[in-house]
Scaffold this motif. Structure first.
Motif, short mmCIF file in Angstrom:
data_model
loop_
_atom_site.label_atom_id
_atom_site.label_comp_id
_atom_site.label_asym_id
_atom_site.label_seq_id
_atom_site.Cartn_x
_atom_site.Cartn_y
_atom_site.Cartn_z
N LYS A 208 36.34 -8.03 -35.54
CA LYS A 208 36.86 -9.34 -35.49
C LYS A 208 38.33 -9.44 -35.38
O LYS A 208 38.95 -10.31 -34.84
CB LYS A 208 36.19 -10.13 -36.42
N LEU A 209 38.85 -8.79 -36.43
CA LEU A 209 40.38 -8.88 -36.58
C LEU A 209 41.11 -8.17 -35.41
O LEU A 209 42.02 -8.89 -34.69
CB LEU A 209 40.68 -7.90 -37.63
N ILE A 212 40.79 -11.02 -32.63
CA ILE A 212 42.10 -12.18 -33.07
C ILE A 212 43.24 -11.63 -32.63
O ILE A 212 43.96 -12.45 -32.04
CB ILE A 212 42.12 -12.24 -34.45
N SER A 215 43.37 -11.77 -28.93
CA SER A 215 43.44 -13.17 -28.28
C SER A 215 44.58 -13.59 -28.43
O SER A 215 45.10 -14.38 -27.64
CB SER A 215 42.44 -13.82 -29.16
N ALA A 216 45.30 -13.26 -29.78
CA ALA A 216 46.77 -13.98 -29.74
C ALA A 216 47.52 -13.54 -28.57
O ALA A 216 48.46 -14.38 -28.14
CB ALA A 216 46.99 -13.50 -31.25
N LEU A 259 36.66 -15.69 -29.26
CA LEU A 259 36.71 -16.44 -30.29
C LEU A 259 35.48 -16.87 -30.89
O LEU A 259 35.23 -17.00 -32.11
CB LEU A 259 37.63 -17.71 -29.97
N VAL A 262 34.13 -14.21 -32.87
CA VAL A 262 34.71 -14.13 -34.10
C VAL A 262 34.26 -15.00 -35.05
O VAL A 262 33.88 -14.81 -36.20
CB VAL A 262 36.25 -14.25 -34.04
N LEU A 266 32.11 -13.01 -37.89
CA LEU A 266 32.90 -12.80 -38.96
C LEU A 266 32.19 -13.17 -40.46
O LEU A 266 32.25 -12.27 -41.40
CB LEU A 266 34.31 -13.25 -39.05
#
Length: 364
Positions: A208-209, A212, A215-216, A259, A262, A266
């Motif tokens: 999940k990290l 993220i 995705s960023a 997302l 996540v 998470l």
């Protein structure tokens, strides 16, 4: 089911848990239908791109996740009850263990495919030349195979965790079968903690990290592309601008999917980590079976595997178009016959069609 049996169930299952089987079963049934539609659309010949091949596989794994949980929830929360005091056959207990393990296994595969989607999209946007070599259809199929193999190997320790046993071994007055930890798991508490650490950290939190972070990067690139598009004002650049808009929408669709994974998965990993930190034995199967927190964990996984259809339908026009054509096939065939001659004179090559499908140029 007699009154004493019902009393046992009510002592184990109260409040929302009395209807959990019906609620989760309904979500599973709807989600399975949605994922069948997802796989049908993304696997169409006109939609076969590297990204869509991954989306087709994701539809399959999400559908299987829902199917195995449907078996588990229907048996324990609708047909019988989650209690050792109720008679359960040996065959059904093995089915439950298999369903429990495969539910986790296909969730793990879905995580791997979702990360692969984010990586493929990032490379396509930020490194288009490298994408031509490393993010093609052949590589996508290879990634799918690798994700399945690695996920299957990662699940091997879990198969050593539980076993089916005869209740008469503990109490001669009881009949039937139930589920317990294997002798190896009971004698090695460190093994139990290791399993939960692997599940929480390696299979849930770390992926999940990574999602993220990717995705960023994708969101940053979408914003940068929007600024660049504002400078494309010449008439010759109109078609290119339209393609970029579709490309951006496809990227946004994938970011939304990532997302959702996540947000839904998470918390599960964090709960598993806290369980591993606690002293003493850990019983993840009983945690899911008997606790309200277990219901939340289950529902997040089910909703996660169901939501993608809504994302595809709302954001991707190609998805909506193919889906509508599938349900109005006769009308489509009449349309093809009527415009067959004009289509033959079209100068658009099949290569261009593939590129348009890849970039999702159709506006929403």
């Amino acid at each position: 089911m007699n009154n004493s049996t019902k009393q046992v169930i009510f002592e184990q299952v109260v409040g929302y848990r009395l209807i959990h089987g019906y609620v989760s079963g309904t979500i599973c049934f709807i989600g399975i239908i949605f994922n069948i539609l997802n796989g049908f659309v993304w696997s169409r010949r006109s939609m076969r791109t590297s990204i869509n091949i991954l989306l087709t596989s994701l539809s399959f794994t999400d559908g299987m996740t829902l199917f195995f949980y449907l078996v588990y929830a229907t048996y324990f929360f609708t047909v019988t009850g989650p209690s050792a005091m109720i008679y359960h056959s040996k065959g059904w207990m093995y089915i439950i263990i298999i369903s429990f393990h495969e539910f986790i296994a296909f969730c793990t595969v879905s995580n791997g495919l979702t990360i692969s989607l984010a990586v493929f999209r990032y490379v396509k946007i930020c490194h288009p030349k490298a994408a031509e070599r490393y993010c093609n259809k052949k590589r996508a199929k290879l990634v799918i195979i690798l994700v399945f193999i690695l996920s299957s190997l990662a699940m091997v320790p879990y198969y050593l965790y539980y076993e089916v046993y005869d209740l008469s071994e503990d109490n001669l007055n009881l009949t039937g079968y139930w589920i317990r930890k294997t002798t190896f798991a009971r004698n090695h508490v460190d093994f139990q903690r290791t399993i939960l650490w692997l599940y929480g950290v390696i299979y849930k939190v770390m992926p999940k990290l990574a999602m993220i972070f990717l995705s960023a990067l994708l969101i940053r690139e979408v914003c940068a592309a929007k600024k660049r598009r504002q400078h494309l004002v010449s008439p010759s650049g109109f078609q290119r601008t339209k393609m970029k808009i579709g490309y951006r929408r496809t990227t946004i669709m994938l970011v939304v999917i990532v997302l959702i994974y996540v947000l839904m998965e998470l918390p599960v990993g964090i709960m598993a980590i806290f369980s591993a930190i606690e002293d003493g034995e850990n019983h993840y199967f009983y945690f899911l079976l008997y606790s309200h927190a277990g219901d939340i964990v289950d529902m997040t996984g089910l909703l996660n595997a169901t939501f993608n259809f809504a994302v595809y339908f709302c954001i991707n026009k190609q998805f909506r178009t193919v889906l509508k054509e599938a349900f109005f096939r006769k009308r489509e065939e009449r349309f093809d016959i009527r415009y067959f001659d004009s289509d033959r004179t079209c100068n658009t090559s099949s290569h261009d069609v593939t590129i348009n499908s890849e970039f999702s140029t159709s506006p929403v």
